[in-house]
Design a protein around this motif. Structure first.
Motif, PDB file in Angstrom:
ATOM      1  N   GLU A 641     -31.178 -69.967  -5.662  1.00 58.29           N
ATOM      2  CA  GLU A 641     -32.139 -69.714  -6.723  1.00 58.29           C
ATOM      3  C   GLU A 641     -33.530 -70.171  -6.326  1.00 58.29           C
ATOM      4  N   HIS A 642     -34.479 -69.382  -6.871  1.00 51.05           N
ATOM      5  CA  HIS A 642     -35.907 -69.643  -6.620  1.00 51.05           C
ATOM      6  C   HIS A 642     -36.262 -69.553  -5.134  1.00 51.05           C
ATOM      7  N   LEU A 735     -26.217 -66.020  -7.594  1.00 54.93           N
ATOM      8  CA  LEU A 735     -27.193 -67.089  -7.355  1.00 54.93           C
ATOM      9  C   LEU A 735     -26.460 -68.352  -6.938  1.00 54.93           C
ATOM     10  N   ILE A 736     -27.018 -69.126  -5.981  1.00 51.65           N
ATOM     11  CA  ILE A 736     -26.381 -70.288  -5.383  1.00 51.65           C
ATOM     12  C   ILE A 736     -27.144 -71.548  -5.843  1.00 51.65           C
ATOM     13  N   ASP A 737     -26.288 -72.517  -6.182  1.00 50.95           N
ATOM     14  CA  ASP A 737     -26.919 -73.793  -6.532  1.00 50.95           C
ATOM     15  C   ASP A 737     -26.830 -74.711  -5.330  1.00 50.95           C
ATOM     16  N   SER A 738     -26.849 -76.082  -5.423  1.00 54.18           N
ATOM     17  CA  SER A 738     -26.875 -77.053  -4.329  1.00 54.18           C
ATOM     18  C   SER A 738     -25.457 -77.408  -3.904  1.00 54.18           C
ATOM     19  N   ASN A 739     -25.321 -78.089  -2.727  1.00 52.87           N
ATOM     20  CA  ASN A 739     -24.039 -78.359  -2.093  1.00 52.87           C
ATOM     21  C   ASN A 739     -23.632 -79.815  -2.353  1.00 52.87           C
ATOM     22  N   ASP A 740     -22.168 -80.117  -2.724  1.00 55.36           N
ATOM     23  CA  ASP A 740     -21.709 -81.480  -2.941  1.00 55.36           C
ATOM     24  C   ASP A 740     -20.230 -81.646  -2.617  1.00 55.36           C
ATOM     25  N   HIS A 741     -19.548 -80.675  -1.886  1.00 57.54           N
ATOM     26  CA  HIS A 741     -18.136 -80.796  -1.504  1.00 57.54           C
ATOM     27  C   HIS A 741     -17.958 -80.458  -0.033  1.00 57.54           C
TER      28      HIS A 741
END
Length: 1568
Positions: A641-642, A735-741
């Motif tokens: 996104e953005h 749309l892709i958000d942030s990574n945490d896994h």
């Protein structure tokens, strides 16, 4: 009357006729220039009389000129008295007046010709050769006229009638013989002189001299071989000298006549001297004296045919016991070729000899001693052959056609050349000099045999050469020519045409063919045409076409080669837009090998694109896209996104593809949908194929918190295809958000398997995936293999985790069977997780069996063979891949062996036989295949070689079980015969054969063994050299023998073979053969090669049991009727050794020979004792005639002339003669006229029909065609008729020949009119004498047209009573006109005198043809009309001129009248204008210098002529005598007044008025 050529009409008046005398003033007539139609000029006469002929009366001479004056004055005979007086000779009759010929002056003096009166008195004929002339001119002396002669006067030969005088003996001793050059007479003789004569070259005997006292004796030199006679001066004042020329030119009776001639008035006279009788007396005494004739005994001589002209041919020798001078001469048909020296008898060649034309000549030799009768003897001259003829090829031209597959050594053609010489010079040999084309390469293709047969020595090829020209040289065996060995040769060409045969395959005209066709074309559309031709151009067989490819959308026309579309085309569905076709062309007929003649070529067809497809979307990445799969309409991708502007949506693989080509594949891209404003598509335009990306256009609109998913539609629009233009792809964007896994795998280890040699891209594990709970890009996992070295062999799909083969060539079970690798998974935040992969490689059948060892086996025949084939396989043991099998491959010996499929043990099916093997080494080769049971099955082959040894297991075999021979008795060691046997064993020692003899009488013979080839032996049976067989003592005339054949050389002796031999004992030949009389009957045949080859067979008989009869030709005799024909038929017939009589020549000619006698005998070649020849026999061959000769026109030596005016119908004007060598109807000749053409003098030609005809008559040995007038001829035509005459025989096939006759036509212009003072009857009665006299003068034929009464003779100034009109024509077609006739008659005074006696008065041209009454009337009318027109013109001109003159004179008179009224005081002063009537500035008349009143009209303007006059002297009719004295008379002149009427009357009447003169002060002149 027409005009004579070259001037006015002339008439010639002859002397002795009343009329005007004296010479004419017209020019002297000259003979016209020589032309082809004019007679040749007569030879000139000597300029003066040499004392040979009596002078003619000077009154007869047409000229008044006196003859040349002698050195002493001579007066006319009647008045002459003086020391030079001479007796008056006889004169012709004197006429009253001198003759006048023509209208010219008198002809110059010409010495008259021979005197006829002298010939009558002497009994001798003219012409006489004038060999006497004055040594010097006569001179005056007291002793009188003395004439000295320096050579004798020769008279005609004794052949002419004349007095015969006695023959004198040889000259007495009083006459000496001297030699020297003969004095020559100055100038040519006036007439032709015949050779020989009564006095030709004879010496004068001394007894002939008169008894008068000789004054002196002088000797004169003579020609070589002549007799010099002393010059005797007699008391009579005459000095005579005689000298001889050739001894044979004057007979012995001439001397008396010479000395009986006296000189009188310069002319020889005979019989006038008193001492003549004394001269004749010695000759009469010698006539009774005895003399022996010469002896001559030559009968034949030989002369070579190459003798040069002028060389000595042979020598004539005769003897005369009296010692008389001998002369030689030859005559006869053969004398044409030789010349003889009359004195020496040396015979030289005059004309060339040719033995082939005439091998034998006959001449008559005459020997003459001058006294006795000549001795004659015939001499035969044999012409010896010389090599002067080259061989001549027969039956030309030589043209042959042969097929190109003609066998080697075959005879192409047999040429023949004939040499007409004899001996070795007639033996012809042949050679090939040149072969065209390319003699260097092709000369060896042919050779020629001695008999002329041309033989093929190589192979022919129509494609290389279709034609050969062989130059053949024929050369004889050589012979002597001009004393040198000469070889004659000639050459000819043989044309050889090669016939083409079908032995070549067809050929396409182009190496490759290419074409194009649009994909949407209709069925049947023509693409292109292929063309093939038959390379055998001479055959040119039909060609059929076919396409060998299967499942192609094209078809071909079988006959035309046209390729067309056979099924619908779709370029996009084809494997390639280029379609490759294989087109085959075959000929309709089989070739010479009975096989199909065919060829093939490749044809490339390009299917061109049509815009018939719309663009489609595919989910792939270039270049790994497969557009054969179905297109997709839905796609998805993600983006953080953005994301910034122009950042592409990730994980989105869209490829747009339009299968069309070029500009047809161009299309546009744009976006639609609810989120289309947030993104943009790139690129906006694609051609063909391209990757499509979505780029962020509005980053603010891409917000994961607003929407996790965004959707847009991509539109692909093909603007060139409005019917099917667009495709739509729906793209879902996550749309892709942030990574945490961190990504995690379900298992820590995975066991995987893959086959060795797997292809690249083989999937080992379809999906080994890890789990990441993150969304969007952060939760998207990618995979990779570790370590990096494993990536050379394996690879992993970074997205799906599928494990694939990267390089299958590294996978080999035999090298490594297991691999270990780590699979790593990474998310969008670069967090990773791993697992272990254990990959096992599986074995596949990729190794073929390997055969160990080599297999070469030796075994003797009759044994079996056993062997074991050893092999291994490197594939996985215990698996089908390494399990082996064995089999024997097909071959020559595969049926003789068997093999165990599992163990590989091979053995023969039966014992081996060495004789059954064709191989010289006895080897057998068997191929064994070793294979495995894997998939695919692999195999290896190995050759097993078995060598079979030979064993002596075959017995000899005779080629024949019985033989029969014969041998002559008493022939020790003679060969009896041969026996042959074979042995099938293959080695030399086992196949060696020996022969033995068994049976009764075998001791009389020996047999010897010899090898012909391996296993084949010959037994030579001969008579024992120590034994002599006697045919008479033998009870049985034969021996029955047994021959044994056995092999004794081998260790193991084989069986034997036997054959029976019968030997017959032959008797010796000792009886001569005989010719059967029945075979000697007459043989009949036709001429000209109509029966070439065998015509008869002569048979013979010999009582001996063994004989070989050969016929021999001994002699050939040729006859024509009962007369020998010489050697003409010697080469016509050939007697073959077998008795066949063959025609050897196509030139058998009945006309040369009609009967041939062959003398022959037969010979027994086997005769050993006694006579081997039969008696000589004769075979007669009778030749019959055929029509093979065309008529032959005989030469025409005369010229034909026709005078149309006197040529009635049926008059013969020409003659042709022809002969035909044939007999019967074939020799009968029929003449006919083909055409008649008149060639006029101006060069024009006019054809005529039915003008002449021909009448055929028969004379001895020839046919005569009389050309006669068929219709009236036009006598006004000038020129010559060309008559084409044809001669044709009367038997088919008819032969025709033609000849052209020239008949000269004499037209009216050559008609001459002779006027006579005698009557018509008198002229007709004297016409014969008149024509004789005219012919004597002109030497022309005289054709009399008419003799009639003269109508008017005033023009000729003589009173002529009759007229003879005639033509004077020469044999060459020319004619005389009046002028030429006049001059010729003028040159012959005696003829002129004779004609005058006969009444000839005037010679003039012939009368012109009188016109008809109608023509005369038309001429009169035309003349009157012309006269009337001329008269009118003259009168008109006179009136016009008179009127003008009158007006001028009137004006002048008026002026004169006015002028007389003026006084001199009134003269106008001033300059005058001389020579004009113009007024000056003061208006005065410048001529009179008087002032005139301008108002006074002088009448000058009454006509324009007066006004225009510029000269005061235009017309002056006043001619006062005193004009020159005007100045002196001026004071006495007074003006006189005359009225106008007087002046006018005086002017009109041309009277002279009173002369009044006026003086002009400017100058003196008058004006009227």
């Amino acid at each position: 009357m027409g005009e004579a050529p070259g001037g006015r009409e002339r008439q010639t008046k002859l002397p002795g006729v009343s009329g005007e005398s004296g010479t004419q003033k017209q020019p002297r007539q000259e003979l016209p220039t020589q032309s082809p139609r004019q007679p040749l000029p007569r030879p000139p006469r000597p300029p003066e009389n040499r004392g040979l002929l009596p002078p003619v009366n000077r009154a007869l001479l047409p000229s008044a000129a006196a003859p040349p004056e002698p050195r002493c004055p001579v007066q006319p005979p009647p008045r002459h008295t003086g020391p030079c007086s001479r007796p008056r000779p006889a004169q012709a009759p004197t006429l009253s007046k001198p003759p006048r010929i023509g209208s010219g002056p008198a002809a110059p003096h010409r010495t008259p010709g021979p005197n006829p009166s002298f010939a009558r008195r002497t009994g001798l004929r003219w012409p006489v050769r004038p060999l006497l002339s004055h040594r010097r001119p006569p001179r005056c002396s007291g002793a009188g006229l003395r004439t000295r002669l320096h050579r004798p006067y020769l008279l005609p030969s004794p052949a002419a009638p004349g007095p015969a005088l006695p023959k004198p003996r040889a000259l007495p001793a009083a006459f000496s013989r001297r030699t020297g050059p003969a004095p020559r007479s100055p100038g040519p003789p006036p007439h032709p002189v015949p050779t020989g004569g009564a006095f030709a070259g004879r010496s004068v005997p001394a007894a002939a001299l008169p008894a008068a006292q000789p004054a002196r004796m002088a000797r004169r030199p003579g020609p070589p071989g002549s007799v010099s006679v002393p010059e005797a001066k007699f008391s009579g004042g005459v000095s005579v000298r005689a000298q001889s020329s050739a001894p044979s030119s004057i007979p012995s009776d001439a001397a008396a006549v010479i000395l009986c001639l006296g000189m009188r008035d310069g002319v020889w006279l005979a019989g006038r001297m008193a001492w003549c009788s004394l001269v004749l007396l010695p000759f009469l005494l010698t006539a009774v004296s005895g003399n022996t004739a010469p002896f001559f005994n030559l009968t034949f001589v030989s002369v070579p045919e190459d003798l040069e002209l002028g060389q000595q041919a042979f020598q004539l020798n005769a003897t005369d016991v009296d010692g008389d001078k001998i002369t030689y001469s030859i005559s006869g048909q053969g004398a044409f070729y030789f010349s003889v020296d009359r004195l020496t008898g040396n015979v030289t060649l005059r004309n060339s000899l040719d033995r082939e034309l005439q091998a034998r000549l006959t001449i008559t030799v005459q020997v003459y001693d001058g006294i006795n009768e000549p001795v004659s003897r015939k001499v035969t001259i044999i012409v010896e052959d010389r090599n002067d003829n080259a061989p001549v090829f027969q039956k030309l031209p030589y043209e042959v056609s042969i097929p190109e597959n003609a066998t080697l050594g075959s005879i192409i053609y047999t040429v023949f050349a004939n040499d007409s010489d004899t001996g070795n010079a007639s033996k012809v040999s042949y050679s090939i000099e040149e072969v065209i084309p390319d003699d260097t390469k092709n000369h060896w293709l042919f050779y020629i045999l001695p008999n002329g047969s041309v033989v093929l020595n190589g192979s022919l090829d129509y494609t290389k050469n279709t034609f050969y020209q062989i130059k053949i040289l024929a050369k004889d065996g050589g012979g002597i020519l001009h004393n040198e060995l000469v070889f004659q040769q000639s050459f000819t060409y043989m044309s050889l045409t090669i016939i083409d045969l079908p032995n070549l395959n067809p050929r396409f005209l182009s190496e490759t063919y290419s074409g194009s066709v649009p994909e949407n074309c209709a069925l049947g559309t023509t693409v292109l045409t292929v063309t093939a031709v038959d390379r055998d151009t001479g055959v040119n067989d039909r060609i059929f076409y076919s396409i060998t490819n299967t499942s192609v959308p094209f078809a071909i026309n079988t006959t035309t080669g046209t390729i067309s579309v056979s099924s619908p085309l779709d370029r996009e569905q084809l494997p390639s837009e280029e379609v490759l076709l294989e087109v085959k062309a075959r000929e309709e007929k089989l070739d010479i090998n009975n096989m199909v003649a065919q060829t093939s070529t490749l044809v490339t067809i390009v299917v061109t694109d049509v815009n018939d497809n719309k663009p489609q979307f595919y989910n792939c990445s270039l270049p790994n896209c497969n557009f054969s799969t179905s297109a997709q309409n839905n796609f998805s991708g993600n983006i953080i996104e953005h994301s910034s502007s122009r950042l592409p949506v990730s994980n989105l693989s869209i490829v747009a593809h339009d299968p069309d080509k070029g500009i047809n594949s161009s299309y546009e891209l744009y976006l639609q949908g609810p989120n289309a404003n947030a993104f943009t598509v790139f690129p906006s335009k694609i051609v063909g194929t391209g990757e499509v990306e979505l780029l962020v256009q509005d980053p603010a609109s891409v917000d994961y918190e607003i929407s996790h998913v965004m959707v847009v539609q991509i539109i692909a629009n093909d603007t060139g295809n409005p019917k099917n233009c667009c495709s739509t792809a729906t793209v879902t964007i996550n749309l892709i958000d942030s990574n945490d896994h961190i990504p995690e795998f379900p298992q820590s280890t995975y066991d995987l398997e893959v086959e060795e040699n797997s292809p690249d891209g083989t999937i080992i594990a379809p999906n080994i995936t890890a789990y990441d709970p993150d969304s969007g890009l952060l939760g998207q996992i990618t995979y990779q293999l570790l370590p990096e070295s494993i990536r050379n062999i394996f690879t992993v799909n970074a997205t799906t985790g599928a494990v694939l083969v990267q390089n299958g060539s590294w996978l080999d079970w035999e090298t490594r069977s297991i691999y270990y690798a780590n699979l790593q998974a990474s998310d969008g935040g670069n967090l990773t997780g791993t697992t272990v992969l254990e990959i096992t490689v599986l074995d596949v059948n990729d190794n073929a069996p390997i055969v160990t060892g080599s297999y070469f086996i030796s075994v003797e025949e009759g044994n079996n063979v056993t062997t074991q084939i050893q092999a291994i396989d490197n594939d996985k043991p215990g698996s089908p891949n390494s399990e082996l099998g064995f089999t024997i491959l097909p071959g020559p010996f595969s049926n003789n062996f068997t093999i165990n499929n599992t163990t590989g043990e091979m053995h023969s099916k039966e014992p081996l036989d060495r004789e059954a093997l064709e191989d010289e080494q006895g080897q057998m080769v068997v191929t064994v295949e070793v294979y495995d049971h894997g998939v695919p099955q692999l195999s290896t082959s190995v050759n097993v070689t078995i060598t079979v040894g030979d064993v002596n297991d075959n017995a000899p075999v005779f080629l024949s079980q019985s033989y029969e021979f014969s041998v002559f008795e008493d022939s020790p060691g003679a060969l009896v015969g041969m026996v042959q046997a074979t042995d099938a064993d293959r080695t030399e020692i086992n196949s060696r054969i020996s022969f033995l003899l068994r049976g009764t009488g075998s001791s009389n013979f020996l047999i010897r063994s010899s090898q012909l080839k391996p296993g084949h032996y010959n037994g030579q049976l001969t008579v024992d050299p120590d034994i002599s067989l006697d045919y008479d003592t033998l009870q049985q005339k034969f021996f029955s023998l047994l021959v044994l054949a056995e092999n004794t050389a081998a260790e193991k002796v084989g069986d034997t073979a036997t054959a029976s031999v019968m030997v017959h004992i032959l008797d010796v030949n000792d009886e001569p053969p005989t010719v059967l009389p029945s075979s000697l009957q007459d043989v009949h045949m036709s001429e000209n090669g109509t029966q070439l080859g065998l015509v008869h067979v002569v048979k013979a008989f010999d009582p001996d049991t063994n004989n070989s009869l050969v016929f021999e030709e001994l002699d050939v005799t040729c006859f024509k009727g009962t007369i020998s024909a010489g050697e003409v038929c010697w080469d016509w017939f050939v007697l073959a050794p077998n008795g066949s009589v063959l025609v050897n020549s196509s030139e058998v000619d009945y006309e040369l020979c009609d009967r041939v006698m062959l003398t022959l005998r037969v010979e027994d070649l086997y005769t050993e004792k006694g006579n081997r020849y039969s008696q000589n026999e004769t075979l007669r061959i009778l030749i019959s005639d055929v029509n093979d000769n065309a008529p032959v026109f005989l030469p025409i030596l005369e010229t034909f002339v026709v005078v149309p005016e006197i040529s009635p119908v049926d008059l013969q004007v020409a003659v042709v003669k022809a002969t035909d060598a044939d007999t019967g109807r074939g020799g009968t000749i029929i003449f006919s006229i083909l055409s008649v053409v008149l060639l006029e003098d101006n060069g024009a030609s006019r054809p005529f029909e039915n003008l002449f005809k021909v009448v055929t008559t028969v004379e001895e040995n020839s046919y005569v065609g009389s050309i006669q007038v068929a219709s009236n001829l036009d006598d006004s035509l000038k020129g010559q008729y060309q008559v084409t005459v044809q001669a044709k025989d009367d038997e088919k096939p008819n032969h025709k020949v033609q000849t052209v006759l020239n008949i000269f036509a004499v037209d009216q212009s050559y008609r001459v009119r002779l006027q006579f003072v005698t009557t018509v009857d008198e002229v007709q009665s004297n016409s014969g004498n008149i024509k004789t006299a005219l012919t004597t003068a002109t030497k022309a034929a005289v054709y009399v047209v008419a003799i009639r009464t003269v109508e008017d003779s005033r023009a000729s100034q003589v009173e002529a009573k009759s007229v003879m009109e005639a033509y004077f024509v020469y044999s060459n077609g020319t004619a005389l006109d009046v002028n030429q006739l006049s001059m010729l008659i003028q040159s012959e005074p005696q003829v002129l005198a004779e004609l005058v006696k006969l009444g000839l008065a005037v010679i003039g041209p012939g009368e012109a043809e009188k016109p008809s009454r109608e023509a005369e009337l038309i001429g009169i009318i035309a003349g009157l009309a012309a006269f009337l027109v001329l008269f009118i013109l003259i009168m008109t001109l006179v009136i016009v001129l008179t009127t003008r003159s009158y007006k001028r004179k009137l004006s002048a008179m008026k002026a004169l009248k006015v002028a007389t009224t003026l006084s001199p005081a009134m003269e106008q002063q001033g300059a005058a204008i001389p020579g004009t009537n113009q007024y000056n500035a003061e208006g005065a008349n410048p001529m009179l210098n008087l002032s005139l009143d301008p108002s006074h009209d002088l009448g000058f303007h009454e006509d324009s002529v007066s006004i225009a006059s510029m000269n005061s002297l235009d017309e002056n009719t006043v001619n006062a005598p005193g004009d020159n004295n005007l100045k002196a008379q001026r004071s006495r002149e007074e003006p006189m007044d005359h009225t106008d009427e007087e002046v006018l009357v005086a002017a009109l009447n041309l009277k002279e008025p009173t002369k009044i003169a006026h003086i002009n002060n400017a100058f003196t002149t008058t004006d009227l």
